[in-house]
Design a protein around this motif. Structure first.
Motif, mmCIF file in Angstrom:
data_model
loop_
_atom_site.group_PDB
_atom_site.id
_atom_site.type_symbol
_atom_site.label_atom_id
_atom_site.label_comp_id
_atom_site.label_asym_id
_atom_site.label_seq_id
_atom_site.Cartn_x
_atom_site.Cartn_y
_atom_site.Cartn_z
ATOM 1 N N UNK A 1 0.828 -1.204 0.000
ATOM 2 C CA UNK A 1 0.000 0.000 0.000
ATOM 3 C C UNK A 1 0.860 1.252 0.000
ATOM 4 N N UNK A 2 1.833 1.316 0.880
ATOM 5 C CA UNK A 2 2.662 2.517 0.998
ATOM 6 C C UNK A 2 3.503 2.712 -0.258
ATOM 7 N N UNK A 3 4.184 1.666 -0.689
ATOM 8 C CA UNK A 3 5.065 1.809 -1.844
ATOM 9 C C UNK A 3 4.280 2.054 -3.133
ATOM 10 N N UNK A 4 3.130 1.443 -3.279
ATOM 11 C CA UNK A 4 2.333 1.672 -4.481
ATOM 12 C C UNK A 4 1.921 3.132 -4.580
ATOM 13 N N UNK A 5 1.515 3.721 -3.461
ATOM 14 C CA UNK A 5 1.136 5.138 -3.464
ATOM 15 C C UNK A 5 2.332 6.013 -3.841
ATOM 16 N N UNK A 6 3.487 5.675 -3.306
ATOM 17 C CA UNK A 6 4.675 6.461 -3.627
ATOM 18 C C UNK A 6 5.021 6.369 -5.108
ATOM 19 N N UNK A 7 4.985 5.166 -5.650
ATOM 20 C CA UNK A 7 5.358 4.974 -7.044
ATOM 21 C C UNK A 7 4.353 5.605 -7.993
ATOM 22 N N UNK A 8 3.126 5.720 -7.572
ATOM 23 C CA UNK A 8 2.124 6.412 -8.389
ATOM 24 C C UNK A 8 2.400 7.912 -8.456
ATOM 25 N N UNK A 9 3.096 8.439 -7.446
ATOM 26 C CA UNK A 9 3.284 9.886 -7.337
ATOM 27 C C UNK A 9 4.596 10.384 -7.928
ATOM 28 N N UNK A 10 5.618 9.534 -8.013
ATOM 29 C CA UNK A 10 6.942 10.027 -8.400
ATOM 30 C C UNK A 10 6.940 10.507 -9.851
ATOM 31 N N UNK A 11 7.797 11.498 -10.122
ATOM 32 C CA UNK A 11 7.864 12.071 -11.468
ATOM 33 C C UNK A 11 8.612 11.165 -12.435
ATOM 34 N N UNK A 12 9.719 10.599 -11.984
ATOM 35 C CA UNK A 12 10.596 9.794 -12.830
ATOM 36 C C UNK A 12 10.852 8.447 -12.160
ATOM 37 N N UNK A 13 11.270 7.444 -12.936
ATOM 38 C CA UNK A 13 11.544 6.130 -12.342
ATOM 39 C C UNK A 13 12.588 6.207 -11.230
ATOM 40 N N UNK A 14 12.366 5.420 -10.202
ATOM 41 C CA UNK A 14 13.193 5.449 -8.990
ATOM 42 C C UNK A 14 13.980 4.147 -8.856
ATOM 43 N N UNK A 15 14.877 4.154 -7.891
ATOM 44 C CA UNK A 15 15.551 2.939 -7.461
ATOM 45 C C UNK A 15 14.913 2.494 -6.145
ATOM 46 N N UNK A 16 14.441 1.256 -6.112
ATOM 47 C CA UNK A 16 13.903 0.680 -4.872
ATOM 48 C C UNK A 16 15.044 0.032 -4.101
ATOM 49 N N UNK A 17 15.173 0.369 -2.835
ATOM 50 C CA UNK A 17 16.293 -0.120 -2.026
ATOM 51 C C UNK A 17 15.790 -1.093 -0.967
ATOM 52 N N UNK A 18 16.264 -2.320 -1.064
ATOM 53 C CA UNK A 18 15.975 -3.339 -0.050
ATOM 54 C C UNK A 18 17.253 -3.559 0.744
ATOM 55 N N UNK A 19 17.289 -2.998 1.935
ATOM 56 C CA UNK A 19 18.456 -3.090 2.808
ATOM 57 C C UNK A 19 18.228 -4.196 3.826
#
Length: 393
Positions: A177-195
């Protein structure tokens, strides 16, 4: 008696109390490579240099030596690397507070633009105090604030793992839920970080499960649904087998940026079908050698690639040995030995996180890899530091 022995040699203490003589090696035949690489995308996650006159004690706001910090990024640009800014290497959640993060990203983004270099910067939720965010909506709002800030500087966004989300989320669906909302909002493609938890124990069970296969399935569901907004994924689980399986399962066009500081040469080299790109804290320590390796890879010269990268691996594995989250100390120590900053001090007082024997071995391994750019300076600084620690022979 001094810790230094004859010219061209240095005496170093070992774990058993015995001393060993290290012959100083000439620096490697490294050549600057200011252009990006053709066959791989390569980011170096950079550390911050602390102001030696700042009150950089545990819990205090970070006081950064901006001249040294930005000069180090220019050094990475000269070797063809993009900078992964304000990541865990820069002591996020371990001394670098949000006001300092904002200043760091602003300055670095301006510098990257001036040099025509690539930059991607971490956005998380660490502007909020531990435990201050109690709902998913509050976590989302904190993420959104940081994403908007990073985008405003012109930097690409790296969506960092969030301690707050790890604490609040009760299921895999909460993460989605949280990440989907974020990815819907970003302007350009991002890097997802799994630490992984080796880097931050508070991230145990990220993506809703302590079972890696189950967590990976959730992670892949997210990436597949939002592939158009995902430039790549950066995975720091220190498992080559997991990484090779994950990268083969990613949607076409989504990169895997290795964060495996134990196995990066083979992962970047690839298996003939897939390869990993790179977003590594290790590259901050081994930039000249890694540059030579990547330049050879561009030419299809695997033998030269292997020869350049192989000597760096013992050094990287030592820097990142358990407790892995204290690797930043080794990165800063090596930067100091190489003259990239005036003193060995870190924000949050983290210079105390590794001991004499560990850092002595780091010197030896950097010397073996021919990564001491001025061996005499490095030996003099090592000698002075050992004397301050009360280590006399």
């Amino acid at each position: 008696m001094s810790t230094t022995t004859i010219a061209g040699h240095l005496g170093l203490p070992g774990v058993d109390g015995a001393w060993r003589e290290v012959r100083l090696a000439e620096p490697g035949p490294w050549v600057e490579h200011p252009q990006p690489y053709a066959s791989r995308v390569a980011f170096a996650a950079a550390h911050v240099a602390a102001d030696p006159l700042g009150d950089n004690v545990p819990g205090a706001p970070a006081v950064v030596d901006w001249d040294a910090t930005l000069a180090f990024r220019r050094e990475l640009f000269r070797y063809g690397f993009g900078v992964a800014e304000a990541m865990d290497t820069a002591q996020r959640n371990m001394g670098l507070d949000w006001p300092a993060v904002q200043e760091l990203v602003r300055r670095s983004a301006d510098q990257a633009k001036a040099h025509g270099a690539r930059i991607a910067s971490g956005a998380g939720t660490d502007q909020a105090a531990p435990g201050a965010l109690r709902t998913l909506d509050e976590v989302l709002a904190a993420y959104t604030e940081q994403v908007a800030f990073v985008e405003s500087t012109g930097s690409q966004v790296i969506l960092m793992a969030s301690r707050h989300l790890a604490h609040v989320a009760g299921s895999a669906e909460d993460y989605l839920r949280v990440y989907s909302r974020l990815l819907e909002q970003v302007r350009e493609p991002v890097v997802l970080h799994w630490l992984g938890e080796a880097f931050d124990p508070q991230l145990r069970g990220y993506w809703g499960s302590t079972d890696v296969d189950t967590a990976t399935a959730t992670f892949l569901d997210l990436v597949r649904e939002h592939a158009a907004k995902v430039d790549g994924v950066k995975v720091s689980l220190l498992s080559a087998d997991h990484e090779t399986g994950l990268r083969a399962a990613l949607p076409a066009g989504v990169r895997l940026y290795t964060g495996d500081d134990f196995n990066y040469p083979e992962l970047i080299r690839g298996d003939g079908t897939h390869h990993s790109d790179a977003l590594l804290g290790a590259f901050a320590a081994i930039a000249p050698a890694a540059s030579a390796g990547l330049a050879a890879l561009d030419e299809g010269d695997l033998a030269t690639y292997d020869a350049a990268m192989a000597p760096t691996l013992p050094l990287s594995r030592h820097v990142f040995e358990a407790p892995t989250f204290h690797y930043k100390t080794g990165i800063a120590f090596l930067a100091w030995l190489n003259g990239h900053q005036p003193g060995f001090t870190m924000v949050g007082g983290l210079q105390s996180a590794r001991g004499v024997v560990h850092l002595s071995r780091l010197f030896e391994l950097a010397n073996d890899a021919r990564l001491l750019r001025d061996p005499d300076l490095a030996a003099a600084r090592m000698t002075d530091w050992l004397r301050v620690q009360g280590v006399l022979r």
